[in-house]
Design a protein around this motif. Structure first.
Motif, PDB file in Angstrom:
ATOM      1  N   LYS A 141       9.194 -17.186 137.778  1.00  0.00           N
ATOM      2  CA  LYS A 141       8.006 -17.128 138.984  1.00  0.00           C
ATOM      3  C   LYS A 141       6.354 -18.093 138.243  1.00  0.00           C
ATOM      4  CE  LYS A 141       4.781 -14.856 142.265  1.00  0.00           C
ATOM      5  NZ  LYS A 141       3.984 -16.461 142.253  1.00  0.00           N
TER       6      LYS A 141
ATOM      7  N   ASN B 178      -4.262 -15.928 147.623  1.00  0.00           N
ATOM      8  CA  ASN B 178      -3.103 -16.563 145.956  1.00  0.00           C
ATOM      9  C   ASN B 178      -4.639 -17.161 145.048  1.00  0.00           C
ATOM     10  OD1 ASN B 178      -0.698 -16.262 144.563  1.00  0.00           O
ATOM     11  ND2 ASN B 178      -0.443 -18.624 144.660  1.00  0.00           N
TER      12      ASN B 178
ATOM     13  N   ASP C  58      -0.890 -12.014 142.186  1.00  0.00           N
ATOM     14  CA  ASP C  58       0.204 -11.674 141.144  1.00  0.00           C
ATOM     15  C   ASP C  58       0.228 -10.546 140.234  1.00  0.00           C
ATOM     16  OD1 ASP C  58       1.790 -13.832 142.003  1.00  0.00           O
ATOM     17  OD2 ASP C  58       0.309 -15.137 140.581  1.00  0.00           O
TER      18      ASP C  58
ATOM     19  N   ASN D 275      10.470 -15.566 147.045  1.00  0.00           N
ATOM     20  CA  ASN D 275      10.592 -16.221 148.450  1.00  0.00           C
ATOM     21  C   ASN D 275      12.525 -16.929 148.421  1.00  0.00           C
ATOM     22  OD1 ASN D 275      10.804 -18.827 147.109  1.00  0.00           O
ATOM     23  ND2 ASN D 275       8.523 -18.542 146.464  1.00  0.00           N
TER      24      ASN D 275
ATOM     25  N   SER E 216      -5.575 -23.066 150.942  1.00  0.00           N
ATOM     26  CA  SER E 216      -4.969 -23.335 150.579  1.00  0.00           C
ATOM     27  C   SER E 216      -3.444 -23.752 151.781  1.00  0.00           C
ATOM     28  CB  SER E 216      -4.560 -21.305 151.038  1.00  0.00           C
ATOM     29  OG  SER E 216      -5.591 -21.084 151.960  1.00  0.00           O
TER      30      SER E 216
ATOM     31  N   HIS F 233       0.204 -24.535 153.983  1.00  0.00           N
ATOM     32  CA  HIS F 233       1.212 -23.892 154.355  1.00  0.00           C
ATOM     33  C   HIS F 233       2.067 -25.139 154.851  1.00  0.00           C
ATOM     34  CE1 HIS F 233      -2.038 -20.773 156.023  1.00  0.00           C
ATOM     35  NE2 HIS F 233      -2.577 -21.521 155.015  1.00  0.00           N
TER      36      HIS F 233
ATOM     37  N   VAL G 185       7.505 -20.332 149.067  1.00  0.00           N
ATOM     38  CA  VAL G 185       6.235 -20.126 148.491  1.00  0.00           C
ATOM     39  C   VAL G 185       6.138 -18.685 149.373  1.00  0.00           C
ATOM     40  CG1 VAL G 185       4.708 -22.172 149.020  1.00  0.00           C
ATOM     41  CG2 VAL G 185       4.838 -20.847 150.494  1.00  0.00           C
ATOM     42  N   GLY G 186       5.173 -18.246 148.108  1.00  0.00           N
ATOM     43  CA  GLY G 186       4.633 -16.886 148.174  1.00  0.00           C
ATOM     44  C   GLY G 186       5.592 -15.948 148.250  1.00  0.00           C
ATOM     45  N   GLN G 187       5.632 -14.381 148.938  1.00  0.00           N
ATOM     46  CA  GLN G 187       7.053 -13.523 148.974  1.00  0.00           C
ATOM     47  C   GLN G 187       7.783 -13.348 149.871  1.00  0.00           C
ATOM     48  OE1 GLN G 187       4.848 -10.136 146.716  1.00  0.00           O
ATOM     49  NE2 GLN G 187       6.492 -10.219 145.516  1.00  0.00           N
TER      50      GLN G 187
ATOM     51  N   SER H 182       2.766 -19.695 153.605  1.00  0.00           N
ATOM     52  CA  SER H 182       1.743 -20.020 152.171  1.00  0.00           C
ATOM     53  C   SER H 182       2.200 -19.206 150.712  1.00  0.00           C
ATOM     54  CB  SER H 182       0.435 -19.899 152.789  1.00  0.00           C
ATOM     55  OG  SER H 182      -0.421 -19.450 152.148  1.00  0.00           O
ATOM     56  N   GLU H 183       1.351 -19.924 150.115  1.00  0.00           N
ATOM     57  CA  GLU H 183       0.972 -18.736 148.571  1.00  0.00           C
ATOM     58  C   GLU H 183       0.908 -17.260 148.980  1.00  0.00           C
ATOM     59  OE1 GLU H 183       3.172 -18.706 145.640  1.00  0.00           O
ATOM     60  OE2 GLU H 183       3.836 -21.730 145.510  1.00  0.00           O
TER      61      GLU H 183
ATOM     62  N   THR I 114       2.298 -12.430 150.079  1.00  0.00           N
ATOM     63  CA  THR I 114       2.617 -11.145 149.524  1.00  0.00           C
ATOM     64  C   THR I 114       3.057  -9.954 150.245  1.00  0.00           C
ATOM     65  OG1 THR I 114       0.165 -11.298 148.451  1.00  0.00           O
ATOM     66  CG2 THR I 114       1.841 -13.297 147.417  1.00  0.00           C
TER      67      THR I 114
END
Lengths: 492, 492
Positions: free
Chosen positions: A145, A230, A255, B94, B231, B233, B313-315, B452-453, B456
């Motif tokens: 990651k 993030n 993170d 992801n 950020s 998207h 991206v992200g989780q 987006s990241e 999460t």
């Protein structure tokens, strides 16, 4: 703003360079000189003045305050500070200490302020020159990651091939020390909760040295923010003398939490960190000084300030382009109205604030010889959102004067005076007994953007900046024009 | 969730694979079969039932609803859906359509649900396989600045050396068409204001083809979000047939605004865009199906759902890990309490929702033959934050039943029934007259993180997920156990 109690720097002595010292010609009063002793007399005269007299004197400025507010908020200057800030930050971008961008920024401002018809000169300062270089981090175990990072100012880099090591996640310095034996050879991840910036920033500032003391090879620190998309946040950090210097960067809240959860589950975590950061020799820079000379006591000064430098991410619009712009705008408003106070209004746009108030400290070192002539020092470095109050630090007698002054801001409903102002750049003056004032704005989201790519013009609002400019100009002008300097306790 | 009205796909026919179809043994009632005609009779019986009878029947479930709520919110299952989600998304990350991660995710869930003691089987689906590749964008004129981007799903890539072109910034399709002659050979930047996701997403979905029609070489689209910390998207986009396919990515709100301000000042802007995106042949995947068979009408179904895939991206914790988890959790709660309703409870964890509801559409195509046996279809794909209401789409008579059902949620204060539920994945059923229900949560920040990241585990809250799970389980169980199916209008 940078951390509180920033790093002390040994700075080379510099010459005072007054590039333009001619008086502005916007006011008919001839310049009159006044000795420091006279200033001290003014101070003691003032302390004997009756409260009712002071109130009446300040109330006499209601019309001029109204004029300033009208010009800034509804008149020709409406949205000017916002437009100036947008043009400046869009053109230059961010402006980290030692960078070509900061040099360009100072030239840009010198030219723009000159074209505005104000007197401006530059005062040289030697400043730190840290460069980020290329940087990346990746978790490789338990799964691959990418980690978004921002190396911290003054950090050393890694070897070119990076550092790959197992991770120890801790939530506090106390936990680090309790688990010291586990830190040897590890990358320490600090997942400290956000309490407040003032408290939590200690992890960013001292995390690397604390981890190095117990044998860590690098540190990754949860960004100092209560909210994140993030987004990593950078900032200054301090290596402790005699402790090995290890690479250090901030990671995102997300993170840090991810690795903390994995560690709680007993999972082994490995991270590879690569940072090209290095520190180059100190660079040449300048504080940018703008003045409207006082007609009666030109040697006495009300100082307004913000800092021109920023971090090397985002646009540095909030931290502290806005503070710099309203400090210029305040003098523009006063000039545009043909006003000239008894004392000198001096705007200083500091350089290298983010590296520990470097420009401001050097300015203080040079100018403290005239300490008794500094009437009030003002700083805006917590954003230029909707103004909430003026924070004031000074004697009780001075506070009584300031309480009257802020009443003049009734037309924009910002008549609150708070105690204990903050301000990295004006703190040397306040610690020496000079009254200080800081702008308190609606800053609940300030640290969401602070020192991150999110510090852009998007967080600024033209009307908020109008209000900040009006407040800043009214307070500075009135204090600079009162018969007497603000009373202070006798100097040590 | 993906865009509304997602892309239609030509999908290869597939075989139904029931890997595990044995009944769960948690309930003593024997399975009884019931023909479709009998189901229709049930419908018409129901419509003649008196409102007071329905109210009394539903009120009879108060104790069981309380048991479910107690288990989910205060009992042994407290925080279980959150823990499951954290473990799942931390382990897999992801899960974009066609990726190895998505394959791992399905295997993970199959195993975890089996270990939970529920019946689970997989139904094969062919899904799109788009890969992002390496991508970057840089403004080169008027100054150098990296632009954070995320290429859009289905976008073509650029040539390996990238595309460098002057930029045309527009704020709407209307402006693009008015300035069509300026778009030739340009990279079109859309800086459309955010109105609502449903309205504004048209720029992401159709921006590339609209710009290509007037000769643009690429498009960069302001991310579809009301808030940003720089950020970008991502999301799906649709090329129009017969229009040249040009590379397309989202940029941040900040950078879109920056380039818009520069363009307003008459500045020339040049951007270099490099994207390694490509579309590979369709991949094999599965919808994951979990069941508690009904004791009386096993062929009749209350369907709960969320989607397992996410963007890359992200989780994918919020979109839609949470929805998938509570749809599993609801069945876990019912099983843990030893409950078994008259009708079958079926949780479907869709695959490839983000590519236009691909898994759900294939599921509908196969199972619509049993349309009359689908009692209620439920979808959670707008977050699992604090539940606010159940959105319901169905006949007036069915609404009256549902109004009684949500009263059972009084212990967790979520007794609101709203009209016009949404749901990409259940919409084919609702359009065919099957009653549908969607979970409405406190989603004011949903689009801050969406695609987006920032999507999460940080945006999830254990207690909120307990409440969502309880609501989901109570509604599904009670509807599945009522004497009659929900009344619907006669099918066309």
């Amino acid at each position: 703003m940078a951390q509180k109690g920033g790093a002390p720097f040994l700075l080379s002595l510099f010459m005072f360079l007054s590039m333009l010292s001619s008086l502005c010609d916007c006011h008919p009063h001839p310049v009159q000189s006044m000795s420091s002793m006279a200033a001290v007399r003014a101070v003691s005269n003032h302390t004997t003045k009756k409260a009712s007299d002071i109130a009446a004197e300040v109330a006499g400025y209601a019309d001029v305050a109204k004029q300033i507010i009208d010009l800034a908020v509804f008149g020709a200057a409406q949205n000017r500070s916002y437009r100036r800030l947008a043009h400046f930050t869009d053109t230059i971008g961010n402006r980290v200490s030692g960078s070509q961008n900061l040099e360009m920024a100072i030239k840009y401002m010198y030219k723009a302020i000159t074209q505005d018809g104000l007197d401006v000169h530059l005062e040289p300062v030697k400043i730190p020159h840290w460069v980020r270089g290329k940087e990346s981090a990746e978790m490789t175990v338990p799964r691959a990651k990418n980690l978004a990072i921002l190396g911290l100012g003054s950090s050393v880099g890694t070897p070119p091939e990076g550092i790959e090591a197992e991770v120890l996640v801790v939530e506090s310095f106390e936990e680090l020390n309790r688990r010291a034996s586990e830190a040897v050879g590890r990358i320490v991840v600090f997942n400290q909760p956000f309490v407040s910036y003032g408290e939590t920033v200690a992890y960013r500032a001292f995390g690397a040295s604390e981890a190095a003391k117990v044998g860590a090879v690098a540190t990754l620190i949860r960004s100092i923010t209560p909210f994140s998309i993030n987004s990593p946040h950078t900032g200054w950090q301090d290596y402790k003398d005699g402790v090995k210097r290890i690479p250090t960067a901030c990671i995102t809240v997300e993170d840090a939490e991810l690795m903390w959860r994995m560690a709680q589950r007993g999972q082994r975590i490995v991270v590879r960190l690569t940072m090209g950061a290095k520190t180059l020799p100190d660079a040449d820079s300048f504080n940018t000084v703008v003045e409207i000379k006082g007609w009666q006591h030109p040697e006495q000064v009300v100082l307004l300030s913000g800092h021109l430098d920023s971090w090397d991410v985002g646009q540095g619009a909030m931290d502290d382009g806005g503070g710099a712009m309203i400090s210029w705008e305040a003098l523009s408003l006063i000039k545009d109205l043909g006003l000239r106070p008894r004392r000198t209004l001096r705007t200083v746009l500091w350089t290298a604030e983010e590296q520990g108030g470097v420009g401001a400290q050097q300015y203080f070192n040079i100018h403290k010889v005239n300490l008794s002539n500094f009437d009030l020092v003002m700083e805006s470095d917590l954003g230029t959102f909707a103004p909430m109050a003026l924070q004031f630090t000074g004697s009780e007698a001075a506070r009584k004067v300031m309480e009257e002054v802020v009443k003049l801001l009734a037309p924009i409903n910002t008549t609150k005076l708070e105690t204990h102002g903050e301000g990295t750049d004006i703190s040397p003056w306040m610690q020496s007994g000079v009254p200080g004032a800081s702008l308190h704005v609606a800053d609940s989201r300030y640290f969401w953007f602070h020192h991150s790519e999110g510090d852009t013009m998007m967080v600024q609002d033209p009307q908020d900046m109008n209000l900040c400019s009006a407040l800043w100009a009214v307070v500075a002008y009135v204090v600079a024009d009162l018969e007497d300097m603000l009373p202070r306790k006798p100097l040590d």
